[in-house]
Design a protein around this motif. Structure first.
Motif, short mmCIF file in Angstrom:
data_model
loop_
_atom_site.label_atom_id
_atom_site.label_comp_id
_atom_site.label_asym_id
_atom_site.label_seq_id
_atom_site.Cartn_x
_atom_site.Cartn_y
_atom_site.Cartn_z
N ASN A 1051 89.68 11.97 -94.35
CA ASN A 1051 88.93 12.16 -95.60
C ASN A 1051 89.88 12.43 -96.76
O ASN A 1051 90.90 13.11 -96.61
CB ASN A 1051 87.96 13.34 -95.45
CG ASN A 1051 87.08 13.19 -94.23
OD1 ASN A 1051 86.67 12.08 -93.90
ND2 ASN A 1051 86.79 14.30 -93.57
N VAL A 1107 84.19 11.56 -89.65
CA VAL A 1107 82.74 11.42 -89.64
C VAL A 1107 82.23 11.13 -88.24
O VAL A 1107 81.19 11.65 -87.82
CB VAL A 1107 82.31 10.32 -90.63
CG1 VAL A 1107 80.81 10.08 -90.56
CG2 VAL A 1107 82.71 10.70 -92.05
N TRP A 1302 78.57 3.89 -88.99
CA TRP A 1302 78.31 4.81 -90.10
C TRP A 1302 79.61 5.37 -90.67
O TRP A 1302 79.78 5.46 -91.90
CB TRP A 1302 77.40 5.92 -89.63
CG TRP A 1302 77.20 7.01 -90.64
CD1 TRP A 1302 77.62 8.30 -90.56
CD2 TRP A 1302 76.54 6.88 -91.91
NE1 TRP A 1302 77.26 8.99 -91.67
CE2 TRP A 1302 76.59 8.15 -92.53
CE3 TRP A 1302 75.92 5.84 -92.55
CZ2 TRP A 1302 76.04 8.38 -93.78
CZ3 TRP A 1302 75.37 6.07 -93.82
CH2 TRP A 1302 75.44 7.32 -94.41
N SER A 1303 80.54 5.74 -89.81
CA SER A 1303 81.83 6.26 -90.29
C SER A 1303 82.58 5.21 -91.09
O SER A 1303 83.15 5.51 -92.16
CB SER A 1303 82.66 6.73 -89.10
OG SER A 1303 83.93 7.18 -89.52
N VAL A 1306 80.86 4.74 -94.55
CA VAL A 1306 81.17 5.82 -95.49
C VAL A 1306 82.58 5.67 -96.05
O VAL A 1306 82.80 5.81 -97.27
CB VAL A 1306 81.00 7.18 -94.79
CG1 VAL A 1306 81.52 8.32 -95.66
CG2 VAL A 1306 79.54 7.43 -94.45
N SER A 1307 83.55 5.37 -95.19
CA SER A 1307 84.93 5.18 -95.68
C SER A 1307 85.01 4.00 -96.63
O SER A 1307 85.74 4.04 -97.63
CB SER A 1307 85.86 4.96 -94.48
OG SER A 1307 85.86 6.09 -93.63
N SER A 1345 76.94 13.25 -87.68
CA SER A 1345 77.74 12.26 -88.41
C SER A 1345 77.02 11.80 -89.67
O SER A 1345 77.65 11.64 -90.72
CB SER A 1345 78.05 11.07 -87.50
OG SER A 1345 78.77 11.48 -86.36
N GLY A 1349 78.60 12.43 -93.33
CA GLY A 1349 78.91 11.28 -94.18
C GLY A 1349 78.17 11.33 -95.50
O GLY A 1349 78.74 11.03 -96.57
#
Length: 1577
Positions: A1051, A1107, A1302-1303, A1306-1307, A1345, A1349
């Protein structure tokens, strides 16, 4: 395959069967297991195709249904949770079980409705596949039998020639599955060789020559029974019965041979019968007679329950069979031969009775059978007798009215048998009553006599040394008491009156009091029974005994009996010891005044009564009472009226000089407080007044200092009293943390302080020490540690077991803080205390604590140096015996300590232990194995060290590691135990290098040897990689017992946290994060060293996990390290902290040597299995790469193999994609490599295999972390197109895939939103995430998660204002409805939305703007959600909210609204948790008053008063004023004492004292308060 659908599996049957056929040559049992699972998935017998939930063997043992119990539980917590947990809930659960409807009721065909008992249908077998028929098969077996037939035929042919038990079991299991699917047996065994082998095995089993025959019996007879129903007619049911009868007559154990053989017959004849007819009835009668021969066993009772269910469809047959079973049961009861040695067996007996025809039951016959034995031979027979009696009482309550029962028992002489054996000798009882005595009186006498005999037996057993001979007896006695309470609370009114008239003997009461230290709940149930029969005097005497004792069991009993008395209609003022004197019984006032002079005035209620008496009298006689006791009282609320009254009496009445001289010494100490009274007394005594001091006595500082000195002395006395009587040691520890080191030392030296408080002091002192910036030992930790070590040294032996819990926290403090090392005497005492705790086998919690103390102690160097051979010879056998489930003592174990420990590590802890105890025992064994004197022996594979033999030499070990099974055992022990220093690492490194550097196999080597060689190389490869990865364990490399793999987050820094609202968010968000870590790392008990890594959460920065990684996760997963942690090592700074070589181990050289070895391997053809393991090893080792050339080598190798390998090899391609993308992210690739990587990525994302997609997603996590990556710029658009549909289809994808998607999304939104052509990507992402967020069946990991996120998106302001408002509203609704394990992440998201949103712009504004009013309404709604959880959710899960709710209210609401909301929400007569409400009010008032809000304290008076008048609860109003004044005071001790006072079970009695203290302290320490404010308050 357990969760695969038939439609998906049916496409690959032929391919899978070809794999299984090849695998069968090297691993037959594993291949058969795969075939069985394939059949289950193909024909709807797996978990995915079952329409009903799969029953767990743990849930099936409960005597009630979970959903019905949840409906029966109250929605709001009770005001007496301790009584509910110990008495009310067990009684309610038992009554709900007895009164609830049966799960599967059967309707009798008879015209009248017979009363039926509730009964539970237990599972017939724990093996699901043996009893489940195919459910909705998608196709016929004829479509696939051609694929299965070759393998099945080869398996059948191999069966007669194998001695492998596992292979025999799985072969029979496979044949059973095929017969269930109606496959013709002749197609599988045309020569009948398999059947002949099975029949031969059964014959040998009858002779007793088959090894492990009990494991084959269920499979053999299930096969024979199903074969009897096959069209081949090779075996008939009568022949199977004959074989079963032969097994029963062979003399083997009934539980392991006869019952498993009978079970398939019962299943197919009674539960799922075939065609009806006379032949079936005859077979049923034969099987029923066989069951009745072995009715003594509980599993047979369970089978007979199914038999009765089958016959219940016909009333005539049901009555006849019930009579036969009842007659056999009564004979067994008369002989006391029923095996009722567990709670499950007793429940089975009741279920059997409940399945019988009620008209066939007779309580009289049951009592007659029970009373045939005049003497019971030992505690075991007493347990069986008492179990039958409990069943009889249950039948009385559920079936027979009171009048019917007395008519049946009128002709029976109720005698209680004696108990005589070598251990106990208790006489029985014969009734000495008249013949015309009422039956209820005789039954009451009988029940009390049974109680006496049982308690005396238990007391005599308690006096015996060694392990407890009969642990079931306390359980039976507790159930007996609960059943009696249920009877007396129900319709048995005559019995209750009879027990009231008989009265409980004093000897019985004293016997139960003697049981209190070991079984306080039994004593509580006994006194509850006495209250039901009017025995309040017994409870009063018990309260006096318990109040004088400081034992934890007596304190528990005391705090439970007080609410019981109040619930029974007894006034609490009559039960608490007080100094008040009953004025109605006193005729002379002089005597009353004299008695009051000698009373204890620590109770302010007594002081107020004495003051009122003095006012009523108004004469000179009360002056000694006023001046000696009341004027000098530390509370100004008492001393000031007393001084005024004394002054008026001296002015109005004639006071002699002698009396004035007598009173003068008492008033001299109060001269500064009441100078006018002192001068008047001096004048009356003819004593000259002293010269006035130079400084004015009315100066505020001098006045305040005097009051504070007096008040602190009172504080210390009150703290001492609270610590002695409080039921919450945790809250007392918080109070003691406010004292100085000298005061703590004096207080803890007092012998009246309970020992449980020492644990709270050490643990809370450790927490406070870790939370400080310097992490220096807190005074509370120093004082409590010193006191604990003194008690350990003074014990001179095993010591007090109650010292082990605080010792656990002390050892933890020694490890995580810079405390002085323990001296030699302390080390010896610690080791002796641990050994003594391991010898205490009566308490599971104490054993767990001892195991954790042992594990933590062995990690300290000063304790390791104090261990000698004598201590090992005593301690190791204790731990080994516990792991094996035996009761062997230390001196009776065979072999040395190292050999015993080696044997214990070979076999996991026995399943007879509880799951939590197995975990603690395994950790203790590993900690012992890491001792230098035991480490070498524990690493030897079991195949090389037989009991009594010598350890092999290094040459023998190196040669033996070339064998696959030996190497596998060696690696399992090496990875579990770890290594100690550099020398051990290098020695193990050289051993494993010798394994992986074996010469390649010869060309003509057989297939079996080739596979064994490859498997050996794979095991060695895994061992080498795991050895190197152990160097990155934190905090101690090479120690897998306490270490966790290194993890770095990806992050980016959140700039918002540096702003003013961000700093406020950090304060409350850290509280939620702390609770989240504790919840994720929770264990079955609090005494667990597995919370050791979690203690670092106090200084853990927020938002420092990835995440896709769950909070508190310690596993080694993909993308473990971030790209930022790899860059400095390979490109810029080779001295990164993540790359330090621990303990001098040269990790860099080891990695270089492995890279060279892998390069040599990959230059030649490799076996597919070895190639897969090699690539996985390269991927794992890439976290340890230290040169850019190593990543370049990995990139080129992975790209070449990706082009050469077939796409069907999905496991290999998944690893290759991770290697390609990870190396491409670290390196600066050129255009050619860039295009190649992009093409491979697009191909992987479009693959049909979810495994390949997951591997690609793991690699892409490295790519999107770099904001300036060219590779990410090329892949941003394809990823934006790929990810939203994946999140939309979450219901059919795996949890890991959804989390990775999902991770990655988000990134991508955080780092590369500028590269996306579609600017609405965050909005699309939010649309797909919200349904997943709101879905009730979203797994906890995925929910964590999602919340994390969304938090990152909110705090980085990636979402628009409209989208942020939508997230806030959705999160608030989710917080209100979701279960407790999902409240914490949702709460963290809600707080981030509030502090970073529009609410943060209207904090504490007094303007009544429209926006401010709207934000205020929303804030009150959000806080109301938290308050509801604080009221009704489980206490342990929401206690942390007391630190969140006040801060949120003060941050977002104006002061007036804060006070109104506090009073409205928490001042209520129906407040379920007054202690938490008091803490929230205190924290809120402190925050409001700390902001210098002017006259807020005075302004809130009318608000509180109005609510007080509306509620009409006097103690609630007193509590609110006390909290308000305590918060306004400057005394931190007073505010801390509030928490303890509010947690008292009889809070209303303590609030009066506390309110007087707070009022006195506030007005005396604030003399400038206006009179109007005083009147208002």
């Amino acid at each position: 395959m357990e969760v695969a659908l038939a439609a998906d599996v049916s496409k690959h049957v032929e391919e899978l069967m070809s794999y299984f056929t090849i695998t069968f040559t090297v691993d037959p049992s594993g291949a058969l297991l795969c075939v069985q699972q394939l059949l289950n998935a193909l024909f709807g017998m797996n978990a995915a195709a079952q329409h009903t939930p799969i029953h767990s063997p743990y849930l099936s043992s409960l005597p009630f249904e979970l959903h019905s119990l949840q409906r029966a539980s109250p929605l709001s917590p009770s005001p007496h949770p301790l009584v509910d947990a110990t008495l009310s809930q067990p009684l309610a659960v038992m009554e709900h079980w007895l009164d609830g409807p049966p799960p599967h009721p059967h309707h009798s065909p008879s015209s009248h409705k017979s009363p039926s008992l509730p009964r539970k249908q237990p599972m017939l077998s724990g093996r699901r596949a043996l009893v489940v028929k195919p459910v909705n098969p998608v196709s016929s077996v004829k479509d696939y039998i051609a694929h299965f037939e070759p393998l099945v035929v080869s398996v059948v042919k191999r069966f007669p020639h194998t001695s492998s038990l596992l292979l025999q079991q799985r072969t029979l299991f496979l044949l059973v599955q095929l017969l269930q699917l109606k496959v013709r047996y002749e197609l599988l065994d045309c020569n009948h060789t398999f059947l002949d082998s099975v029949l031969k095995l059964v014959g040998l089993m009858e002779s007793g020559v088959v090894r492990d025959g009990e494991d084959l019996v269920p499979f053999l007879f299930q096969f024979l029974v199903l074969l009897a129903y096959d069209n081949s007619q090779l075996v008939s049911i009568p022949e199977v019965m004959q074989r079963c009868d032969g097994v029963m007559a062979s003399g083997h154990s009934v539980d392991t041979f006869a019952i498993p053989a009978l079970q398939p017959l019962v299943l197919n004849l009674f539960v799922r019968p075939g065609k009806e007819g006379s032949e079936l009835e005859t077979q049923r009668e034969v099987v029923l007679s066989m069951l009745l021969r072995v009715i003594d066993h509980s599993r047979v009772m369970s089978l007979l329950t199914h038999v009765l269910d089958c016959f219940s469809r016909s009333s005539q047959h049901w009555h006849r069979v019930s009579g036969q079973i009842l007659a056999s049961l009564l004979n067994a009861v008369a002989r006391l031969s029923l095996v009722l040695d567990s709670a499950e067996s007793m429940a089975t007996l009741y279920h059997l009775f409940s399945a019988m025809d009620p008209s066939a039951l007779s309580v009289k016959a049951l009592f007659v059978s029970m009373l045939k034995q005049p003497v019971l031979e030992g505690p075991r027979q007493l347990c069986r007798w008492l179990a039958v009696l409990n069943t009889a009482l249950t039948l009385m309550r559920s079936l027979f009215p009171e009048s019917t029962l007395y008519s049946e028992l009128s002709s029976i002489t109720l005698t209680v048998p004696a108990v005589k054996s070598e251990e106990v000798d208790v006489h029985g009882d014969t009734p000495h009553l008249h013949d015309d005595e009422a039956p209820s009186t005789r039954l009451a006498w009988f029940l009390l006599s049974v109680m006496r005999v049982t308690v005396e037996t238990q007391l005599q057993l308690k006096c015996l040394s060694g392990p407890h001979p009969q642990p079931l007896l306390p359980h039976l006695l507790g159930r007996y008491l609960l059943l009696l309470s249920s009877l007396l609370s129900g319709e048995y009114e005559n019995l209750r009156m009879a027990l009231t008239s008989v009265s409980f003997p004093l000897s019985l009461t004293s016997a139960f009091l003697s049981l209190t230290p070991s079984y306080p709940l039994l004593t509580l149930h006994y006194y509850h029974l006495s209250l039901l029969t009017g025995g309040r005097s017994l409870v009063f005497s018990a309260l006096q005994v318990c109040s004088a004792s400081q034992a934890p069991s007596h304190r528990l009993l005391y705090h439970c009996l007080l609410p019981l008395l109040s619930c029974s209609g007894t006034s609490l003022m009559d039960t608490v010891p007080t100094t008040l004197i009953d004025r109605d019984r006193t005729t002379e006032k002089d005597t009353l005044i004299e008695q009051l002079m000698n009373s204890d005035f620590s109770n302010p209620v007594a002081c107020m009564h004495a003051l009122q008496l003095a006012r009523d009298e108004g004469s000179v006689r009360v002056l000694p009472l006023l001046c000696r006791r009341l004027v000098t009282h530390p509370f100004s609320s008492i001393s000031s009226p007393a001084a005024s009254l004394a002054g008026r009496i001296m002015a109005d009445k004639k006071v002699s000089s002698d009396l004035a001289r007598e009173l003068l010494p008492f008033l001299s100490g109060a001269g500064n407080r009441y100078p006018e009274l002192l001068s008047t007394t001096q004048r009356l005594a003819d004593v000259p007044s002293p010269a006035p001091p130079q400084s004015s006595s009315s100066h505020p500082l001098q006045f305040t200092s005097q009051v504070q000195a007096v008040t602190r002395l009172w504080f210390l006395a009150e703290v001492h009293d609270l610590c002695r009587n409080s039921c919450s040691d945790w809250l007392c520890g918080r109070v003691l943390a406010r004292l100085s080191l000298s005061e703590l030392s004096d207080l803890l030296q007092n012998p009246d302080i309970p020992k449980g408080l020492l644990e709270a002091c050490v643990s809370h002192g450790l927490e406070v020490s870790l939370s400080s910036s310097s992490q220096t030992p807190h005074p509370l930790l120093q004082a409590s540690s010193a006191r604990l070590l003194d008690q350990l040294v003074q014990s001179q032996g095993p010591g007090d077991p109650s010292l082990l819990p605080p010792l656990l926290w002390l050892l933890l403090a020694q490890e995580v803080l810079s405390l002085p090392p323990l001296n030699e005497a302390a080390v010896s005492s610690v080791l002796a205390a641990i050994t003594g705790g391991l010898q205490q086998r009566d308490s599971t919690l104490l054993l767990q604590t001892s195991m954790d103390c042992l594990s933590l102690a062995l990690s300290l160097r000063e304790i390791q140096s104090g261990i000698d051979d004598a201590w090992l010879a005593t301690t190791v056998p204790l731990v080994v015996a516990l792991a094996k489930g035996s009761t062997a003592e230390a001196g009776k174990a065979d072999g040395s300590s190292s050999q015993q420990l080696h044997s214990a590590l070979t076999h996991s802890p026995t399943h007879s232990l509880s799951p939590s105890l197995r975990l603690h025992t395994g950790t203790a064994l590993l900690s012992l194995a890491r001792l230098p004197s035991l480490h070498a022996t524990c690493l030897i594979p079991p195949l090389l060290l037989s009991p009594g033999s010598q350890s092999p030499s290094e040459q023998v070990l190196d040669q033996a590691l070339l064998e696959g099974e030996v190497l596998q055992q060696y690696m399992a022990r090496s990875n579990t135990v770890g290594w100690l220093d550099r020398a051990q690492f290098e020695e193990r490194w050289m051993q494993l290098l010798g394994v992986v550097n074996q010469p390649p196999p010869a060309e003509g080597m057989p297939v079996e040897e080739m596979y064994a060689h490859t498997l050996n190389m794979c095991i060695g490869l895994v061992g080498v990689v795991s050895l190197l990865l152990a160097t990155s364990l934190c905090p101690q490399p090479g120690n897998p017992v306490f270490g966790v793999p290194l993890h770095t987050h990806r992050n980016r820094d959140i700039l918002f946290l540096g702003t003013k609202p961000g700093r406020r968010l950090r304060k409350v968000r850290s509280v939620v994060e702390t609770q989240l870590l504790l919840q994720c790392g929770a264990r079955p008990d609090i005494y667990s060293h597995y919370q050791c890594p979690l203690l670092s959460h106090l200084s853990l920065p927020l938002f420092t996990r990835n995440v896709e990684r769950g909070p508190g996760g310690t596993e080694l997963g993909p993308a473990q390290l971030s790209l930022k942690s790899l860059w400095p090592v390979t490109l810029a700074n080779p001295t990164s902290p993540a790359r330090h070589s621990p303990d001098g181990v040269d990790v860099r050289s080891c990695v270089l040597s492995l890279v060279d070895l892998f390069s040599h391997w990959l230059g030649q053809p490799l076996h597919p299995l070895l190639l897969l393991h090699t690539l996985r090893a390269i991927l794992m080792l890439s976290d340890l790469f230290s040169l850019p050339s190593q990543f370049q080598w990995m990139l080129e190798l992975a790209c070449d193999l990706s082009d050469k390998q077939p796409p069907e090899d999905v496991a290999l391609h998944a690893i290759l994609m991770q290697c390609i993308l990870k190396a491409g992210a670290v390196l600066k690739v050129d255009a050619v490599q860039l295009e190649r990587i992009v093409r491979s990525t697009e191909r992987a994302l479009s693959s049909d295999s979810l495994e390949v997609q997951d591997g690609c997603l793991c690699g892409l996590l490295y790519v999107v972390e770099d904001p300036g990556s060219q590779l990410a710029a090329h892949l941003a658009a394809p990823l934006a197109k790929y990810l939203p549909p994946q999140l939309e289809s979450f219901h059919r994808l795996s949890e890991q895939h959804c989390t990775l998607c999902w991770s990655l999304a988000v990134s991508l939104a955080l780092h590369h939103s500028h590269l996306l052509k579609d600017a609405e990507f965050p909005g699309q992402l939010l649309e797909k995430a919200i349904p997943l967020f709101l879905h009730p069946h979203t797994s906890p990991l995925l929910f964590h998660s999602l919340c994390f996120g969304l938090e990152l998106l909110v705090l980085n302001f990636t979402l628009s204002n409209e989208q942020r408002s939508k997230v806030t509203n959705v999160t608030a609704g989710r917080c209100a409805k979701c279960e407790l394990d999902k409240v914490l992440p949702a709460l963290g998201l809600l707080l981030s939305c509030m502090y970073s949103g529009e609410q943060g712009n209207y904090v504490n504004e007094d303007e009544e703007t429209e926006a401010a009013v709207e934000m205020s309404v929303l804030t009150r709604e959000y806080v109301g959600i938290l308050v509801e959880h604080l009221r009704h959710s489980p206490l342990e899960g929401v206690r942390f909210l007391v630190g969140v709710v006040p801060v949120v209210m003060v941050d977002f609401l104006p002061p007036v609204q804060v006070l109104q909301m506090v009073v409205t929400e928490f001042v209520s007569p129906h407040q379920p948790r007054p202690s938490l409400a008091a803490i929230v009010m205190g924290e809120t008032f402190s925050l409001v008053l700390g902001k210098n809000m002017g006259d807020t304290l005075t302004d809130c008076g009318p608000t509180v008063s109005g609510q007080f008048r509306s509620t009409g609860a006097r103690e609630k109003g007193s509590l609110v004023f006390s909290v308000l004044l305590a918060a306004a005071s400057s005394s931190s001790i007073l505010r801390a004492m509030l928490e303890v006072v509010a947690d008292q079970p009889n809070m209303c009695l303590h609030i009066c004292k506390f309110s007087l203290a707070t009022t006195s302290f506030y007005f005396c320490s604030n003399p400038s308060v206006k009179p109007s404010s005083k009147r208002c308050l």
